[in-house]
Design an enzyme around this catalytic site. Structure first.
Site, PDB file in Angstrom:
ATOM      1  N   GLY A 160     -12.836  -0.351   8.150  1.00 19.20           N
ATOM      2  CA  GLY A 160     -13.376   1.010   8.045  1.00 19.20           C
ATOM      3  C   GLY A 160     -13.929   1.330   6.658  1.00 19.20           C
ATOM      4  O   GLY A 160     -15.021   1.897   6.532  1.00 19.20           O
ATOM      5  N   THR A 161     -13.207   0.942   5.625  1.00 22.43           N
ATOM      6  CA  THR A 161     -13.636   1.250   4.251  1.00 22.43           C
ATOM      7  C   THR A 161     -14.971   0.577   3.938  1.00 22.43           C
ATOM      8  O   THR A 161     -15.882   1.194   3.394  1.00 22.43           O
ATOM      9  CB  THR A 161     -12.544   0.765   3.257  1.00 22.43           C
ATOM     10  OG1 THR A 161     -11.334   1.439   3.584  1.00 22.43           O
ATOM     11  CG2 THR A 161     -12.909   1.040   1.822  1.00 22.43           C
TER      12      THR A 161
ATOM     13  N   ARG B  39      -9.171   9.341   2.969  1.00 27.28           N
ATOM     14  CA  ARG B  39      -8.725   8.836   4.273  1.00 27.28           C
ATOM     15  C   ARG B  39      -7.809   9.869   4.914  1.00 27.28           C
ATOM     16  O   ARG B  39      -6.895  10.386   4.270  1.00 27.28           O
ATOM     17  CB  ARG B  39      -7.965   7.517   4.083  1.00 27.28           C
ATOM     18  CG  ARG B  39      -7.600   6.829   5.396  1.00 27.28           C
ATOM     19  CD  ARG B  39      -6.674   5.649   5.155  1.00 27.28           C
ATOM     20  NE  ARG B  39      -7.324   4.478   4.566  1.00 27.28           N
ATOM     21  CZ  ARG B  39      -7.912   3.519   5.272  1.00 27.28           C
ATOM     22  NH1 ARG B  39      -7.951   3.580   6.575  1.00 27.28           N
ATOM     23  NH2 ARG B  39      -8.448   2.493   4.661  1.00 27.28           N
TER      24      ARG B  39
ATOM     25  N   ARG C 293       0.817  -1.226   0.000  1.00 25.31           N
ATOM     26  CA  ARG C 293       0.000   0.000   0.000  1.00 25.31           C
ATOM     27  C   ARG C 293       0.845   1.268   0.000  1.00 25.31           C
ATOM     28  O   ARG C 293       0.451   2.287  -0.530  1.00 25.31           O
ATOM     29  CB  ARG C 293      -0.957   0.000   1.199  1.00 25.31           C
ATOM     30  CG  ARG C 293      -2.192  -0.806   0.923  1.00 25.31           C
ATOM     31  CD  ARG C 293      -3.058  -0.960   2.133  1.00 25.31           C
ATOM     32  NE  ARG C 293      -2.438  -1.843   3.115  1.00 25.31           N
ATOM     33  CZ  ARG C 293      -3.022  -2.204   4.248  1.00 25.31           C
ATOM     34  NH1 ARG C 293      -4.212  -1.751   4.555  1.00 25.31           N
ATOM     35  NH2 ARG C 293      -2.416  -3.032   5.080  1.00 25.31           N
TER      36      ARG C 293
ATOM     37  N   LYS D  68     -13.795   8.206  -2.060  1.00 23.77           N
ATOM     38  CA  LYS D  68     -13.412   8.028  -0.645  1.00 23.77           C
ATOM     39  C   LYS D  68     -12.166   8.848  -0.325  1.00 23.77           C
ATOM     40  O   LYS D  68     -11.299   9.029  -1.171  1.00 23.77           O
ATOM     41  CB  LYS D  68     -13.133   6.536  -0.418  1.00 23.77           C
ATOM     42  CG  LYS D  68     -12.322   6.190   0.824  1.00 23.77           C
ATOM     43  CD  LYS D  68     -11.984   4.695   0.887  1.00 23.77           C
ATOM     44  CE  LYS D  68     -10.500   4.457   1.082  1.00 23.77           C
ATOM     45  NZ  LYS D  68     -10.117   3.061   1.262  1.00 23.77           N
TER      46      LYS D  68
ATOM     47  N   ASP E 222     -13.275  -5.261  -3.277  1.00 24.18           N
ATOM     48  CA  ASP E 222     -12.038  -4.558  -2.910  1.00 24.18           C
ATOM     49  C   ASP E 222     -10.882  -5.550  -2.869  1.00 24.18           C
ATOM     50  O   ASP E 222     -11.091  -6.765  -2.880  1.00 24.18           O
ATOM     51  CB  ASP E 222     -12.219  -3.889  -1.526  1.00 24.18           C
ATOM     52  CG  ASP E 222     -11.348  -2.654  -1.367  1.00 24.18           C
ATOM     53  OD1 ASP E 222     -10.545  -2.355  -2.270  1.00 24.18           O
ATOM     54  OD2 ASP E 222     -11.450  -1.979  -0.320  1.00 24.18           O
TER      55      ASP E 222
END
Ligand code: R5P
Length: 305
Positions: A231-232, A194, A93, A192, A224
């Site tokens: 959370g997502t 973050r 990530r 979205k 996903d």
């Protein structure tokens, strides 16, 4: 051919070996009192094609180190070729600098993997489609999307009352591909964001639904690459429910569940979670709404090529 599975992928390794009509090659792993590991390949691997399976999920550092030691042991023992199957590539990530002063963890991982001198790498549903381009060695990027399409068809959900949703714009390509596998199922992507300091996720808009009447939509499938804190998924589900969508299902490749995730997910409005075994899900992290699909056939097919 020899199949060697590291500590994180023993169950998947057994399944994979079964699909290839063999059994995993025994591996001796001794853990010293200070936590260091000593790895030894017991069988003869001289001039053999070797496939090492190790998911680099939690404990990510330990799993990477163990993989490096297995590869080193194989090389020293004269393996003819080494293919590393890393169903979940940890640290992917952090693939660029989000803020000044940070490390680009993925680049460190790539450099180290390349230095190990493996012949080929096989990975699953990488966070971004650009990741394979960053490697200077052969890499095969597999996907669990075909498993998801099969499950949707098996449940007879493949119709105009269904909608595919990416919980962020980064997953748009993933759901476009899945939509193609499902007779062009409707799809949309959530915008979205973050907060990089707190991890807090916000989402209030879905792009791509302009020409769809939401009244006809009975169910949504959130697709996903991974669930970590949950959370997502929770944020996306709340948004879909606010828009009047009655049933929400989740299809995610990597169940990188943080400690509190299973409880949060079970309590959510999602009807069912489909994940794969790219990351082993221990008994204590399983929950009633969870169903695990196996990627063993997909890996076996790739290895047989
Ligand atoms: C993010 O871009 C990823 O695709 C996932 O949506 C994210 O990593 C999931 O993390 P969490 O479950 O902590 O929200």
């Amino acid at each position: 051919m020899k199949i060697i599975s590291g500590s994180s992928s023993k169950t998947l390794g057994k399944k994979l070996a079964g699909k290839l009509s063999t059994s995993p090659t025994p591996l001796e792993i001794y853990i010293f009192p200070d936590g260091e590991k000593r790895v030894r390949i017991i069988d003869k691997v001289l001039d053999q094609k070797c496939v090492v399976l190790q998911s680099c999920c939690t404990p990510v550092d330990q799993n990477y180190m163990e993989l490096f030691f297995i590869v080193d042991a194989l090389r020293r023992s004269g393996a003819k070729s080494i293919t590393a199957v890393i169903p979940y590539l940890g640290y992917q990530r952090q693939d660029h600098l989000f803020r000044t002063g940070e490390a680009v963890s993925l680049e460190v991982i790539i450099k180290t993997l390349e230095a190990m001198g493996m012949d080929k790498l096989i990975c699953f549903d990488l966070h971004s489609i650009k990741i394979p381009e960053l490697f200077h060695m052969p890499i095969i990027h597999l996907s669990a999307l075909s498993l998801f399409a099969k499950t949707i068809k098996k449940n007879k959900w493949n119709n105009s009352q269904s909608l595919l949703i990416s919980p962020d714009m980064g997953g748009l390509r993933r759901i476009k591909l899945l939509s193609q596998m499902l007779n062009d199922m409707f799809f949309g992507a959530i915008v979205k964001s973050r907060n990089l300091e707190t991890g807090q996720v916000t989402a209030d808009k879905i792009e791509g639904l302009e020409n769809i009447s939401l009244k006809q939509i009975k169910r949504a499938f959130i697709v996903d690459d991974m669930i970590s804190s949950g959370g997502t998924i929770i944020t996306a589900t709340k948004l879909l429910r606010k828009l009047g969508i009655k049933e929400v299902y989740v299809f995610v490749t990597h169940s990188v569940f943080s400690k509190s995730a299973p409880k949060i997910l079970q309590k959510s409005a999602v009807k069912k979670f489909f994940v794969t075994d790219t990351v082993y899900c221990p008994r204590e992290k399983r929950f009633p709404k969870l169903q695990i699909l196996t990627v063993a056939d997909i890996i076996a097919e790739e290895i047989k090529k």
